[in-house]
Design an enzyme around this catalytic site. Structure first.
Site, PDB file in Angstrom:
ATOM      1  N   ASP B 164       0.988  -1.103   0.216  1.00 58.40           N
ATOM      2  CA  ASP B 164      -0.029  -0.178   0.075  1.00 58.40           C
ATOM      3  C   ASP B 164       1.191   1.361  -0.226  1.00 58.40           C
ATOM      4  O   ASP B 164       0.275   2.543  -1.167  1.00 58.40           O
ATOM      5  CB  ASP B 164      -0.613   0.122   1.485  1.00 58.40           C
ATOM      6  CG  ASP B 164      -1.756  -0.372   1.609  1.00 58.40           C
ATOM      7  OD1 ASP B 164      -2.480  -0.829   0.148  1.00 58.40           O
ATOM      8  OD2 ASP B 164      -2.736  -0.917   1.904  1.00 58.40           O
ATOM      9  N   ASN B 165       2.179   1.238   0.876  1.00 58.26           N
ATOM     10  CA  ASN B 165       2.354   2.471   0.532  1.00 58.26           C
ATOM     11  C   ASN B 165       2.818   2.878  -0.260  1.00 58.26           C
ATOM     12  O   ASN B 165       3.429   3.963  -1.063  1.00 58.26           O
ATOM     13  CB  ASN B 165       3.779   2.460   2.163  1.00 58.26           C
ATOM     14  CG  ASN B 165       3.311   2.535   2.994  1.00 58.26           C
ATOM     15  OD1 ASN B 165       3.369   3.752   4.016  1.00 58.26           O
ATOM     16  ND2 ASN B 165       1.739   1.593   4.004  1.00 58.26           N
TER      17      ASN B 165
END
Lengths: 405, 405
Positions: B164-165
C-alpha cells in the site's frame, strides 16, 4: 521503458538498494541516469544473488536502463570528470543523487561552486549521520514485535526490504519535486532523506502513534489476521492456502455467497447482537466468523474455492512460492505488459519488469538491461563532457577511466 | 509541512491506504489536495484505530493537510460540482487522483470533455480490474513463504502494509511525472497503477526472478538473518535484543573491535580457508560468525553492548516495541524535526510526522491536522468554483453539500 521523463538527466553515485533503486525508477521512466563507479565497481557490485561466474543479478536488476561511467575516484582527474558530469550545463541536467558520503569534493557546497542551481539528493542512514539499514530500522520502529505467529514471541523481521524501497521512491519523488521547483523558480537545492526517518514517519502516518497516545493502545500480534477489518489465511481440503479478505459490502456479501454461509452469518449476528456490516464489528467478531469460513474451506478442494471466490467477486489471493508465481501465474509473465524478456549481458535472459504505472501519453517499450561497468564511459566523455577522441584515449592510457574489455 | 509543491492542486476521491496516502504525501509537500467525500464520509471514514467516540485516527493520519469537500455524490448537482472541481482552470490544477471506480461520470473520458489536459491517476487492485489488497498481494508474490522463523513452516504475512505504501509513493511520483510532462508539452493523460503490479515488479527489481531463472534458486527462510551479507538479531546477557549488521569494511572491523573478537575471526578465516572480507563469504560462513558474536552478546549486558557498538561506528539497532519507541527514542519525539505535536480536532493532541525528506529551499513547518469532514466545503465552493454566498446557501438547503455542525 516509458519516455515520460525523457530529457531529464540524473548523475548517481550509489550503493545498496535505496539509492540505486531511486535512479533505476527514474531511468525506467525515461530519464538519462548516469551511474559513476570506481574502475572495479562499487561496494555492491558483487552483491548476492550472483551467477556462477560471480556476476550480480542484484546489481543488474537495480541498474536497469542506466548508463555506466567507470572512473578512478581517487585520482584528481577522475574527480574533476565526475564533478563536470554532475554540474554539466542544461536545464534538464544538474541533478545529483547519492548515498555516498556527500562530503569533500562531493559535498553540495563544493559542487555548487561549479553549478549554482544544482539539485542534490543525499540519502543517508539516520538523521545523526549514522548508518542504518532496512533490518536495523525495522527492529527500531516495532514491526518485528507485531509480526509473526501469535503462539511465538520471537520478533520477526520481514524479509521484504520495505524501508529501502520506500526510501527509493521517496527519493525519486523528491527529485521531481525539486526539479519542478527549479523549473519554476530557477533555484536548486539540497534534499536530505534518511532511511530511518522514512520508517519513523510511516509509524505516525499509519496511526500507531495516535493510537498509543490517545487510546494507550499498542497492537499485539494478530498472526495473519488483518487488523481492524476481516481477513486471514485459510487452508483448503487439499492443503492449499488462501488469503481471504472482506472489506467492502460487495466483498462481504460475495464471500458469504461463495461459501454459502450467509444464514450462519445472520445467526451469528443475532447471537452476538451485533451488525457485522462495519469493519470494526467484523474485526471484533473475527474469531466466530473465521470459524464459519474455515469450516467451508477445510471441507472444500482448492479449485472449487477458487472458482467460488472469483465468481462472487471476492477479494482473495492464493499463497504462492516465488517458483509457483513464476511458473503458474500469468501476471508474472510477459502476458503482463509491465514485463518483458531481456537479455542481460554476462547474466542471461530472464523476465524483467518495467515500472508498474502506465502513462497514456507514451508507449511502453521493453525494459532495458543494466549496463556493463563502464559501458558508456566513452560516449559520456564525448557527448556530455565534449572531450575529443584523443583526450578520451589519453584518459584510458592514464588509467583514469575504464570501459569493458 | 514544506512548501516545495506550493500552488499545485490535486482533487482526490479515495479510500483505504494507497490513494489517501498518495495525496497526504503531496499535501505535506505543500500541494493543495482537496478530498471529496459523501456527506457522511467514505467507506474508510470510521476505520480502526478509532477513539472511544468512534473517530478514526487512521483516517486523520492519512488525510493530514488536505482540504475536505463534503457532497452528495448520488445527486446530479453534486456530481456536477465535483466535475467542476476536478476540471477547474489553472495551470497547476486539473489533476485527479482516485481509487474509486473511475467509470461513468468519473471516467477519464467523461472528465476530459470538461478539461482536455486533465491528469488522472487511477489506482486499481490488479490489472484485470479485480480487487487486491496488501495482504492478498503479499501472499501472491511469495514473501510470506520466506518470512518467519526457520523452524516453523507457516506463512507469515508482514504486518506493515508495504505494498500500500509503495503504491502511494508510486502514485505521487506518477503525478509529478505527468505534471512535468504537461508543463512541457501541454498534454494531459491518464495514469493507471495497480497495487498488484507494484508488488510483482518489485520481485523482479530485487533479483528473485533472475535468481530463479538463471540459477534455479529460490530463497528459503533465513529467519532474521540478512540474505547475502552478515546480519542477525542477538540477545544480550540481560535479555534485550539487537539487530547487528556488518556490510561495509568499516562496519566489519568496527564490529570485531566492539566485541573484541578480531582474533577469533582471523582463526575462523584460517580454519575455513576463506576471506571474510566479502559479503558473500560472510553470508556463507554466517553460522560460525554468528556463534562468535552471540558468545559476546550473551555474556554482556545491553548497555555495554550498546556503548561498544556506538563507539566503534557499527550498524545496529535495538528491537523496540512501539511503546518503547515512543517513550524512549528521541528520534520519535519532537527532537526530530520531522515530528511536531498537533491538535487533531475530535481526536486529541499527539506527535505527528511530516514528510521525511528535507528540502533546503523551503522551511519546514509543523504538520497540519486532517480536516473535519466538509470543513472546507464553503471556501472551495467560493474560491475554486466561484459561487456566491447565496448559491452556497442554497446548496446546503438542498442537501447537496455539507459542512461540520
Amino acid at each position: 521503458m516509458q519516455d515520460i521523463l525523457k530529457g531529464l538527466r540524473i548523475v548517481e553515485g550509489s550503493a545498496f538498494i535505496a539509492a540505486p533503486m531511486c535512479g533505476m525508477t527514474l531511468a525506467q521512466l525515461g530519464a538519462d541516469v548516469i551511474r559513476f563507479d570506481n574502475l572495479t565497481g562499487g561496494i555492491d557490485y558483487r552483491r548476492w544473488p550472483v551467477t556462477k561466474d560471480n556476476n550480480s543479478i542484484y546489481w543488474a536488476d537495480l541498474n536497469k536502463g542506466k548508463r555506466s561511467f567507470a572512473v578512478d575516484l581517487r585520482s584528481d582527474r577522475g574527480r574533476e570528470l565526475v564533478t563536470a558530469l554532475i554540474t554539466a550545463d542544461g536545464d534538464d541536467a544538474g541533478i545529483f543523487s547519492t548515498n555516498l558520503p556527500a562530503k569533500g569534493w562531493l559535498s553540495y557546497e563544493s559542487l555548487t561552486k561549479h553549478r549554482k542551481d544544482l539539485i542534490q539528493l543525499a540519502i543517508i542512514g539516520d538523521r545523526h549521520g549514522g548508518s542504518a539499514l532496512d533490518y536495523t530500522v525495522n527492529a527500531k520502529v516495532g514491526y518485528p514485535d507485531m509480526t509473526g505467529p501469535i503462539d511465538d514471541s520471537r520478533p520477526v523481521n520481514h524479509v521484504f526490504p520495505a524501508w529501502d524501497n520506500i526510501t527509493a521512491y521517496m527519493g525519486a519523488l523528491s527529485i521531481l519535486a525539486a526539479e519542478r521547483h527549479r523549473r519554476i523558480s530557477g533555484q536548486g537545492q539540497k534534499v536530505e532523506l534518511a532511511l530511518a526517518d522514512c520508517a519513523l514517519a510511516t509509524m505516525g502516518h499509519l496511526g500507531f502513534i495516535g493510537d498509543l497516545t490517545i487510546n494507550n493502545e499498542t497492537r499485539p500480534r494478530f498472526g495473519n489476521d488483518l487488523y481492524g477489518a476481516l481477513g486471514r489465511d485459510f487452508v483448503s481440503a487439499d492443503g492449499k492456502r488462501v488469503m481471504i479478505i472482506a472489506v467492502s459490502a460487495k466483498q462481504w456479501t460475495g464471500l458469504q455467497a461463495a461459501g454459502g454461509f450467509a444464514d450462519e452469518i445472520r445467526s451469528l449476528e443475532d447471537r452476538l447482537g451485533l451488525s457485522l456490516d462495519t469493519e470494526g464489528n467484523k474485526f471484533t467478531a473475527r474469531g466466530e466468523i473465521f470459524e464459519i469460513i474455515a469450516k467451508w474451506t477445510e471441507a472444500t478442494p482448492y479449485d472449487v474455492i477458487e472458482r467460488a471466490l472469483i465468481e462472487n467477486g471476492c477479494c482473495w489471493g492464493p499463497y504462492q512460492t516465488v517458483r509457483e508465481l513464476l511458473e503458474n501465474d500469468k501476471d508474472a509473465s510477459d502476458d503482463n505488459p509491465i514485463f518483458s524478456m531481456v537479455e542481460q549481458p554476462d547474466i542471461g535472459r530472464y523476465l524483467v519488469p518495467g515500472q508498474p504505472m502506465t502513462f497514456s501519453s507514451t508507449e511502453r517499450r521493453p525494459a532495458v538491461p543494466a549496463p556493463r561497468l563502464g559501458q558508456h564511459t566513452d560516449e559520456i566523455l564525448g557527448d556530455v563532457l565534449g572531450l575529443s577522441g584523443g583526450e578520451i584515449g589519453r584518459l584510458h592510457d592514464d588509467g583514469v577511466v575504464g570501459r569493458p574489455k
